[in-house]
Design an enzyme around this catalytic site. Structure first.
Site, PDB file in Angstrom:
ATOM      1  CB  SER A  56      42.210  15.012 -28.972  1.00 55.93           C
ATOM      2  OG  SER A  56      41.064  14.506 -28.491  1.00 55.93           O
ATOM      3  CG  ASP A  94      45.750  18.201 -29.479  1.00 56.29           C
ATOM      4  OD1 ASP A  94      46.939  18.737 -29.656  1.00 56.29           O
ATOM      5  OD2 ASP A  94      45.164  18.091 -28.404  1.00 56.29           O
ATOM      6  N   GLY A 191      47.332  16.645 -18.611  1.00 56.90           N
ATOM      7  CA  GLY A 191      46.251  16.058 -17.693  1.00 56.90           C
ATOM      8  C   GLY A 191      46.476  16.921 -16.532  1.00 56.90           C
ATOM      9  CG  HIS A 234      51.095  19.961 -26.849  1.00 58.83           C
ATOM     10  ND1 HIS A 234      50.078  19.242 -27.324  1.00 58.83           N
ATOM     11  CD2 HIS A 234      51.646  20.640 -28.102  1.00 58.83           C
ATOM     12  CE1 HIS A 234      49.987  19.263 -28.682  1.00 58.83           C
ATOM     13  NE2 HIS A 234      51.027  19.986 -29.310  1.00 58.83           N
ATOM     14  CB  ILE A 278      44.152  25.264 -22.180  1.00 57.51           C
ATOM     15  CG1 ILE A 278      45.445  26.065 -21.769  1.00 57.51           C
ATOM     16  CG2 ILE A 278      43.438  25.295 -20.877  1.00 57.51           C
ATOM     17  CD1 ILE A 278      45.160  27.700 -21.467  1.00 57.51           C
TER      18      ILE A 278
HETATM   19  P1  13P Z   1      46.555  19.918 -20.673  1.00 57.14           P
HETATM   20  O1  13P Z   1      46.094  18.490 -20.204  1.00 57.14           O
HETATM   21  O2  13P Z   1      47.606  20.469 -19.671  1.00 57.14           O
HETATM   22  O3  13P Z   1      45.206  20.745 -20.716  1.00 57.14           O
HETATM   23  O4  13P Z   1      47.089  20.185 -22.260  1.00 57.14           O
HETATM   24  C1  13P Z   1      46.308  20.026 -23.397  1.00 57.14           C
HETATM   25  C2  13P Z   1      47.014  19.610 -24.506  1.00 57.14           C
HETATM   26  O5  13P Z   1      48.382  19.707 -24.678  1.00 57.14           O
HETATM   27  C3  13P Z   1      46.146  19.157 -25.690  1.00 57.14           C
HETATM   28  O6  13P Z   1      46.994  18.966 -26.686  1.00 57.14           O
HETATM   29  O1  G3H Z   2      46.655  16.057 -25.361  1.00 63.37           O
HETATM   30  C1  G3H Z   2      45.875  15.416 -24.775  1.00 63.37           C
HETATM   31  C2  G3H Z   2      44.320  16.280 -25.054  1.00 63.37           C
HETATM   32  O2  G3H Z   2      44.258  16.729 -23.763  1.00 63.37           O
HETATM   33  C3  G3H Z   2      43.307  15.445 -25.533  1.00 63.37           C
HETATM   34  O3  G3H Z   2      43.033  14.247 -24.801  1.00 63.37           O
HETATM   35  O4  G3H Z   2      42.710  12.485 -26.255  1.00 63.37           O
HETATM   36  O5  G3H Z   2      41.680  12.645 -24.086  1.00 63.37           O
HETATM   37  O6  G3H Z   2      40.812  14.088 -25.999  1.00 63.37           O
HETATM   38  P1  G3H Z   2      41.903  13.243 -25.268  1.00 63.37           P
HETATM   39 ZN    ZN Z   3      48.789  17.746 -26.338  1.00 57.74          ZN
END
Ligand code: 13P
Ligand code: G3H
Ligand code: ZN
Length: 333
Positions: A56, A94, A191, A234, A278
């Site tokens: 991410s 991501d 989240g 997601h 996840i």
């Molecule tokens: P969660 O916060 O439910 O684990 O989702 C993660 C996600 O969608 C990452 O792109």
């Molecule tokens: O989509 C959200 C993911 O859980 C990634 O979150 O940008 O805090 O790493 P992050």
């Molecule tokens: Zn996501």
């Protein structure tokens, strides 16, 4: 320019086609550090499950994109060392939010990217997604797009019908962008607090929140419009209450954290949903294990003594998701 093919990584095309046809979903786990990556690869190797490693924007800032890319390259060799002869590992960006970012990932060896232009007006979402697809496809990198808005990190407002993906738009969107998979909004969110208490009921026996069900009717309508097209969910952590309890018992404070019930994810995996994201569950597993060590062994100061148990707990979680929820075990022999 580095091609992911030289690194032993794979794109999502074949794994998604098999998952849609086989009625299971591929796990997409986010990683930010070595322990998460080790746990993911150990779980995937042991279960012989295809796996998507997600990076991410937050991970890029925290750990450095170049370092994460080399870690993913190392993960392929590590998987082989663990006895997984033909690892199917995808390295995926991501929530990419610009053409430049997606291009930089394609150029440095990612095998898949997400362009998340879901907050833009429809035509702008199409234009930006198409620009990324046109570039990525030259290098056989697959592209995930998003239509509809999830609650949580993408939107301060709670999930409501107006944010769901509109089935009447999906054919036009997929055709005009050429995207390889589509993330949709049917009530999941990012989240550990996916629903506000007022959106839930409460189990009178346990006092736990019971969330409203996902909009399976919307999912089925989308499936009808785009038969066999890979769909992504997601925000699909289930927020295991055992972890929330351990965290709260050992000095943490996560009141009313609630996720998507696993039986709904199991059901979704049998449909055209072929990628389930996840991240939060892994954060909870890690935090629960670390808090427990800190609380029970206050004299401990060797990071391996708390990150080791955290890694073991995450591996257990990933294996559970693969085998008991997504059904992707044994699909990458
Ligand atoms: P969660 O916060 O439910 O684990 O989702 C993660 C996600 O969608 C990452 O792109
Ligand atoms: O989509 C959200 C993911 O859980 C990634 O979150 O940008 O805090 O790493 P992050
Ligand atoms: Zn996501």
């Amino acid at each position: 320019m580095v091609s992911y093919k030289e690194l032993g990584l794979v794109n999502t095309r074949e794994m998604f086609a098999k998952a849609v046809a086989g009625g299971y979903a591929i796990p997409a786990f986010n990683f930010n550090n070595m322990e998460q990556l080790q746990a993911i690869i150990q779980a995937a190797a042991e279960t012989k499950s295809p796996v998507i490693l997600q990076v991410s924007s937050g991970a890029r800032k925290y750990a450095n994109q170049t370092l994460l890319r080399y870690m993913a390259e190392g993960a392929v060799e590590y998987a082989k060392e663990l006895g997984w002869e033909h690892p199917q590992i995808c390295l995926h960006l991501d929530h990419g939010n610009s053409f430049e970012l997606c291009k930089s990932c394609v150029d440095m060896g990612f095998s898949s990217v997400m362009i998340d232009a879901s907050s833009l007006p429809y035509e702008e979402n199409i234009a930006l997604t198409k620009q990324v697809v046109d570039y990525a496809h030259q290098y056989d990198v697959t592209v995930e797009a998003e239509l509809g808005v999830l609650a949580g990190v993408e939107d301060e407002v709670s999930a409501e019908e107006s944010h769901y993906t509109r089935p009447e738009e999906v054919i036009d969107f997929a055709t005009r962008t050429g995207c390889d998979s589509l993330a949709i909004s049917i009530g999941t969110s990012h989240g550990a607090y996916k629903f506000k208490p007022e959106q839930c009921t409460r189990d009178p026996k346990t006092g736990r929140l019971v969330p409203p069900p996902l909009a399976f009717d919307v999912l089925h309508e989308i499936e009808k419009k785009l038969p066999g097209f890979p769909i992504v969910l997601h925000g699909s952590s289930s927020v295991p209450q055992e972890y929330v309890d351990i965290i709260n018992e050992h000095g943490g404070k996560l009141p009313d954290a609630v996720g998507i019930p696993e039986e709904q994810l199991r059901e979704a995996s049998k449909s055209a949903v072929c990628k389930i994201n996840i991240d939060s569950d892994s954060r909870l597993a890690m935090t629960a294990a670390v808090r427990k060590v800190f609380d029970e062994k206050p004299g401990e100061f060797d990071p391996r003594k708390y990150l080791g148990p955290a890694r073991d707990e995450m591996k257990k979680l990933y294996m559970h998701k693969i085998v008991n929820v997504l059904g992707s075990d044994g699909k990458a022999l």
